[in-house]
Write an enzyme that holds these catalytic residues in place. Structure first.
Site, mmCIF file in Angstrom:
data_model
loop_
_atom_site.group_PDB
_atom_site.id
_atom_site.type_symbol
_atom_site.label_atom_id
_atom_site.label_comp_id
_atom_site.label_asym_id
_atom_site.label_seq_id
_atom_site.Cartn_x
_atom_site.Cartn_y
_atom_site.Cartn_z
ATOM 1 N N SER A 112 0.923 -1.237 0.613
ATOM 2 C CA SER A 112 0.098 0.347 0.203
ATOM 3 C C SER A 112 0.439 1.363 0.310
ATOM 4 O O SER A 112 1.947 1.212 0.660
ATOM 5 C CB SER A 112 -1.010 0.254 1.215
HETATM 6 N N1 SAH Z 1 0.837 -5.773 4.445
HETATM 7 C C1 SAH Z 1 1.235 -6.412 2.837
HETATM 8 C C2 SAH Z 1 0.318 -5.871 1.580
HETATM 9 C C3 SAH Z 1 -0.858 -7.155 1.301
HETATM 10 S S1 SAH Z 1 -1.289 -7.101 -0.604
HETATM 11 C C4 SAH Z 1 2.569 -5.025 3.039
HETATM 12 O O1 SAH Z 1 2.769 -4.413 3.843
HETATM 13 O O2 SAH Z 1 3.437 -5.765 2.190
HETATM 14 C C5 SAH Z 1 -2.393 -8.213 -0.410
HETATM 15 C C6 SAH Z 1 -1.889 -9.660 0.466
HETATM 16 O O3 SAH Z 1 -2.767 -10.255 1.053
HETATM 17 C C7 SAH Z 1 -1.178 -10.356 -0.682
HETATM 18 O O4 SAH Z 1 0.278 -10.701 -0.394
HETATM 19 C C8 SAH Z 1 -2.306 -11.745 -1.002
HETATM 20 O O5 SAH Z 1 -0.504 -12.959 -0.962
HETATM 21 C C9 SAH Z 1 -2.717 -11.627 1.156
HETATM 22 N N2 SAH Z 1 -3.812 -12.152 0.944
HETATM 23 C C10 SAH Z 1 -5.090 -12.465 0.169
HETATM 24 N N3 SAH Z 1 -5.909 -13.434 0.314
HETATM 25 C C11 SAH Z 1 -5.337 -13.183 1.843
HETATM 26 C C12 SAH Z 1 -6.178 -14.759 2.496
HETATM 27 N N4 SAH Z 1 -7.030 -15.341 2.588
HETATM 28 N N5 SAH Z 1 -5.447 -15.048 3.871
HETATM 29 C C13 SAH Z 1 -4.322 -14.004 4.178
HETATM 30 N N6 SAH Z 1 -3.356 -13.509 3.257
HETATM 31 C C14 SAH Z 1 -3.935 -13.162 1.969
#
Ligand code: SAH
Length: 202
Positions: free
Chosen positions: A52
């Site tokens: 983000s």
């Molecule tokens: N917080 C992260 C960015 C997140 S992007 C950072 O600081 O870099 C969103 C992430 O959520 C992705 O890596 C995706 O693979 C993960 N994601 C999607 N669905 C999910 C689920 N059900 N459980 C855990 N992670 C999930």
């Protein structure tokens, strides 16, 4: 980044600002993206993953009103950047990532950077992390179509959750959910775009 993107907007919480100053954001992006690491936008960094925009990271952190002794759950580890910001502020962070390779990389990166108060696991964060809860705060960094009930159950009384909710491929609302003596309150605080929260079997 701190002055133009955070202080010039509405980021005031000293703990959040301090964490945003300390955590080396460039360590969480691929080498070819490092020049843009502190820019005022989200970064796509492969495998459908996005870090983000710094402002959104700070906004979602600030709204949780974190205290040192808090135990925090993050859903969507991605690069581990948001987890590091949280780990800079609170005693214990638990973060769940559904893509195993991302969980593995984030875990190694966080331990190489010395964050030994962050536990990373690969799994479906929709289910939370029941045996580590309940949590003082929960932050979901992938967009959900509805608020996952298991997460509500793992939120402590007095706890706060921030989660983007809305249709996939549309604009979602960041919802602030509070549990005041067992009474759940929900408030939409900002329109946002996030990569979708996925489930193992779809
Ligand atoms: N917080 C992260 C960015 C997140 S992007 C950072 O600081 O870099 C969103 C992430 O959520 C992705 O890596 C995706 O693979 C993960 N994601 C999607 N669905 C999910 C689920 N059900 N459980 C855990 N992670 C999930």
């Amino acid at each position: 980044m701190i002055k133009k993107q955070l202080l010039a907007r509405d980021i005031r919480d000293p703990a959040t600002l301090n964490a945003m100053r300390i955590v080396p954001r460039h360590e969480f992006v691929p080498i070819n993206m490092q020049a843009y690491a502190y820019a005022d936008h989200p970064l796509s960094i492969g495998m459908g993953q996005t870090i983000s925009q710094p402002y959104i990271v700070a906004y979602m952190t600030q709204i949780l009103k974190l205290k040192n002794h808090h135990r925090v759950l993050e859903v969507g580890t991605g690069s581990g950047y948001q987890a590091a910001i949280l780990g800079q502020i609170v005693d214990s962070v638990y973060t769940v990532e559904i893509v195993e390779a991302l969980a593995f990389t984030a875990k190694n990166r966080l331990s190489a950077l010395g964050y030994n108060n962050i536990e990373v696991k690969s799994g479906d964060g929709y289910l939370g992390w029941p045996n580590k809860g309940p949590f003082d705060a929960i932050i979901v960094t992938a967009g959900a179509e509805e608020v996952p009930q298991p997460l509500l159950k793992q939120l402590k009384e007095g706890g706060r959750m921030i989660i983007p909710v809305g249709p996939h491929n549309g604009v979602r609302q960041l919802l602030l959910i509070t549990n005041k003596s067992g009474k759940i309150k929900t408030k939409a605080v900002m329109a946002v775009r996030f990569v979708p929260l996925t489930r193992k079997n779809n």
